[in-house]
Design an enzyme around this catalytic site. Structure first.
Site, PDB file in Angstrom:
ATOM      1  N   LEU A  24       0.829  -1.200   0.000  1.00 61.30           N
ATOM      2  CA  LEU A  24       0.000   0.000   0.000  1.00 61.30           C
ATOM      3  C   LEU A  24       0.865   1.252   0.000  1.00 61.30           C
ATOM      4  O   LEU A  24       1.936   1.278   0.582  1.00 61.30           O
ATOM      5  CB  LEU A  24      -0.905   0.000   1.239  1.00 61.30           C
ATOM      6  CG  LEU A  24      -1.891  -1.167   1.383  1.00 61.30           C
ATOM      7  CD1 LEU A  24      -2.570  -1.120   2.739  1.00 61.30           C
ATOM      8  CD2 LEU A  24      -2.912  -1.143   0.261  1.00 61.30           C
ATOM      9  N   GLU A  71       5.194  -3.159  13.121  1.00 56.19           N
ATOM     10  CA  GLU A  71       4.731  -2.333  14.228  1.00 56.19           C
ATOM     11  C   GLU A  71       3.217  -2.152  14.237  1.00 56.19           C
ATOM     12  O   GLU A  71       2.611  -2.029  15.301  1.00 56.19           O
ATOM     13  CB  GLU A  71       5.405  -0.960  14.187  1.00 56.19           C
ATOM     14  CG  GLU A  71       4.996  -0.087  15.372  1.00 56.19           C
ATOM     15  CD  GLU A  71       5.586   1.303  15.314  1.00 56.19           C
ATOM     16  OE1 GLU A  71       6.193   1.714  16.303  1.00 56.19           O
ATOM     17  OE2 GLU A  71       5.424   1.972  14.279  1.00 56.19           O
ATOM     18  N   ASP A  72       2.612  -2.156  13.069  1.00 58.67           N
ATOM     19  CA  ASP A  72       1.170  -1.918  13.011  1.00 58.67           C
ATOM     20  C   ASP A  72       0.349  -3.053  13.600  1.00 58.67           C
ATOM     21  O   ASP A  72      -0.839  -2.885  13.858  1.00 58.67           O
ATOM     22  CB  ASP A  72       0.736  -1.682  11.562  1.00 58.67           C
ATOM     23  CG  ASP A  72       1.230  -0.350  11.029  1.00 58.67           C
ATOM     24  OD1 ASP A  72       1.255   0.625  11.807  1.00 58.67           O
ATOM     25  OD2 ASP A  72       1.614  -0.287   9.850  1.00 58.67           O
ATOM     26  N   ARG A  91      -4.552  -5.939   5.666  1.00 54.20           N
ATOM     27  CA  ARG A  91      -3.536  -6.156   6.689  1.00 54.20           C
ATOM     28  C   ARG A  91      -4.063  -6.886   7.930  1.00 54.20           C
ATOM     29  O   ARG A  91      -3.292  -7.157   8.854  1.00 54.20           O
ATOM     30  CB  ARG A  91      -2.911  -4.817   7.090  1.00 54.20           C
ATOM     31  CG  ARG A  91      -2.303  -4.061   5.912  1.00 54.20           C
ATOM     32  CD  ARG A  91      -1.348  -2.997   6.355  1.00 54.20           C
ATOM     33  NE  ARG A  91      -0.192  -3.590   7.011  1.00 54.20           N
ATOM     34  CZ  ARG A  91       0.701  -2.898   7.713  1.00 54.20           C
ATOM     35  NH1 ARG A  91       0.554  -1.585   7.847  1.00 54.20           N
ATOM     36  NH2 ARG A  91       1.716  -3.492   8.288  1.00 54.20           N
ATOM     37  N   ARG A 138      -6.484   5.040   9.423  1.00 54.83           N
ATOM     38  CA  ARG A 138      -6.273   3.656   9.824  1.00 54.83           C
ATOM     39  C   ARG A 138      -6.689   3.363  11.265  1.00 54.83           C
ATOM     40  O   ARG A 138      -6.706   2.205  11.675  1.00 54.83           O
ATOM     41  CB  ARG A 138      -4.797   3.290   9.658  1.00 54.83           C
ATOM     42  CG  ARG A 138      -4.263   3.459   8.235  1.00 54.83           C
ATOM     43  CD  ARG A 138      -4.740   2.351   7.308  1.00 54.83           C
ATOM     44  NE  ARG A 138      -4.100   2.452   5.991  1.00 54.83           N
ATOM     45  CZ  ARG A 138      -2.913   1.934   5.699  1.00 54.83           C
ATOM     46  NH1 ARG A 138      -2.231   1.274   6.612  1.00 54.83           N
ATOM     47  NH2 ARG A 138      -2.417   2.068   4.487  1.00 54.83           N
ATOM     48  N   HIS A 169       0.148   7.973   9.360  1.00 54.39           N
ATOM     49  CA  HIS A 169       0.107   7.593  10.765  1.00 54.39           C
ATOM     50  C   HIS A 169       0.596   8.738  11.653  1.00 54.39           C
ATOM     51  O   HIS A 169       1.407   9.560  11.223  1.00 54.39           O
ATOM     52  CB  HIS A 169       1.010   6.378  11.034  1.00 54.39           C
ATOM     53  CG  HIS A 169       0.451   5.065  10.588  1.00 54.39           C
ATOM     54  ND1 HIS A 169       1.189   4.142   9.873  1.00 54.39           N
ATOM     55  CD2 HIS A 169      -0.765   4.500  10.776  1.00 54.39           C
ATOM     56  CE1 HIS A 169       0.453   3.066   9.643  1.00 54.39           C
ATOM     57  NE2 HIS A 169      -0.745   3.265  10.169  1.00 54.39           N
ATOM     58  N   LEU A 250       6.678   3.076   0.369  1.00 52.47           N
ATOM     59  CA  LEU A 250       5.460   2.464   0.911  1.00 52.47           C
ATOM     60  C   LEU A 250       5.044   3.150   2.203  1.00 52.47           C
ATOM     61  O   LEU A 250       4.382   2.547   3.053  1.00 52.47           O
ATOM     62  CB  LEU A 250       5.694   0.966   1.158  1.00 52.47           C
ATOM     63  CG  LEU A 250       6.110   0.172  -0.084  1.00 52.47           C
ATOM     64  CD1 LEU A 250       6.485  -1.242   0.293  1.00 52.47           C
ATOM     65  CD2 LEU A 250       4.990   0.174  -1.120  1.00 52.47           C
ATOM     66  N   CYS A 256       8.241   1.551  11.949  1.00 48.38           N
ATOM     67  CA  CYS A 256       7.352   0.555  11.327  1.00 48.38           C
ATOM     68  C   CYS A 256       7.962  -0.833  11.275  1.00 48.38           C
ATOM     69  O   CYS A 256       7.243  -1.842  11.232  1.00 48.38           O
ATOM     70  CB  CYS A 256       7.012   0.968   9.894  1.00 48.38           C
ATOM     71  SG  CYS A 256       6.517   2.677   9.679  1.00 48.38           S
TER      72      CYS A 256
END
Length: 264
Positions: A24, A71-72, A91, A138, A169, A250, A256
């Site tokens: 993404l 990390e997400d 995701r 998000r 983010h 990205l 991340c």
């Protein structure tokens, strides 16, 4: 003041997948070069290991092009881990893949489970006194509220803040440098969300340098931002510059690429 927010014994990383070209991105600035990304990723892991930390290296997940950005998938706290519920539908499976890895290291692992809740680790900044969570494309209010309930009995306070428009983010524009200092873009700091903290601004035109990580005694920052680098050196930080050209395509940065924690 303690230093639990930046002193860690462990990190988890995941190798970039060959499918990374389908990752993404907010704006298409070119296809990431897998070999170059792998080289940068190796430098990143070496920097983490240089502090004496144990780095768990997970294999690539070709089914999930963005899975290098671990990390997400979770929030790791001293008391336990919380598996996130990413706001990008593609995701969701990444969080499920990370859960057993965390369960092998932590005695307590909880989950964001609400069907209306979405939250990603890239929107979460943990300091010594609070957990700041940025509303974004998000991460929604339901996800933030659920996280606040989940971590309350661990003694953590969650404060909802806002990610600037057009920024992926919250931590795209900020990072923790130590227990009382935050590196941030001027546009994010202007919101007043860091009142009470010492704030160092990224240099004009170097906003992409805001996403660094403090990991034990070093600060990892993306290479190519000399004025911000010089400001951090002048402030006394021990820097490691890591190539980030491919992850940046990205919308990815230093934070991340790892989950950082001391397991309970």
């Amino acid at each position: 003041m303690t230093d639990r927010s930046f002193r860690f014994s462990h990190a988890i990383t995941r190798a970039p997948a060959a499918s990374i070209a389908r990752g993404l991105r907010a704006v298409d600035t070119g296809t990431p070069d897998l070999a170059r990304m792998q080289a940068h990723h190796a430098d990143y892991i070496a920097a983490l290991r240089s502090t004496g930390a144990t780095v768990v290296e997970l294999g690539p997940l070709d089914a999930y092009p963005d899975s290098v950005f671990v990390e997400d998938t979770a929030l790791c706290l001293p008391e336990g881990a919380v598996v996130m519920r990413p706001g990008a539908p593609s995701r969701l499976g990444e969080a499920a893949e990370m859960a057993p890895q965390l369960e092998a290291l932590y005695s307590r692992v909880r989950r964001i489970e609400g069907a209306a809740s979405f939250i990603e680790g890239g929107d979460i900044l943990t300091t010594e006194t609070e957990i700041l969570v940025g509303r974004s494309a998000r991460t929604n209010a339901e996800g933030i509220a659920e996280l606040a309930r989940i971590v309350a009995d661990w003694g953590h306070t969650v404060r909802e803040v806002h990610t600037p428009p057009g920024v992926l983010h919250f931590k795209t524009d900020c990072s923790l440098l130590d227990g009382e200092t935050i590196l941030a873009t001027e546009r994010l700091d202007a919101s007043g969300c860091f009142k009470g903290y010492r704030v160092i601004h990224t240099a004009p035109g170097e906003e992409a340098a805001a996403n660094t990580i403090r990991f034990n005694d070093i600060v990892l920052m993306p290479a190519g931002f000399p004025r911000t680098r010089d400001a951090l050196v002048a402030a006394g930080y021990d820097l490691r510059e890591i190539g980030n050209s491919e992850c940046a395509k990205l919308d990815g940065g230093m934070s991340c690429l790892s989950l950082r924690f001391t397991p309970s």
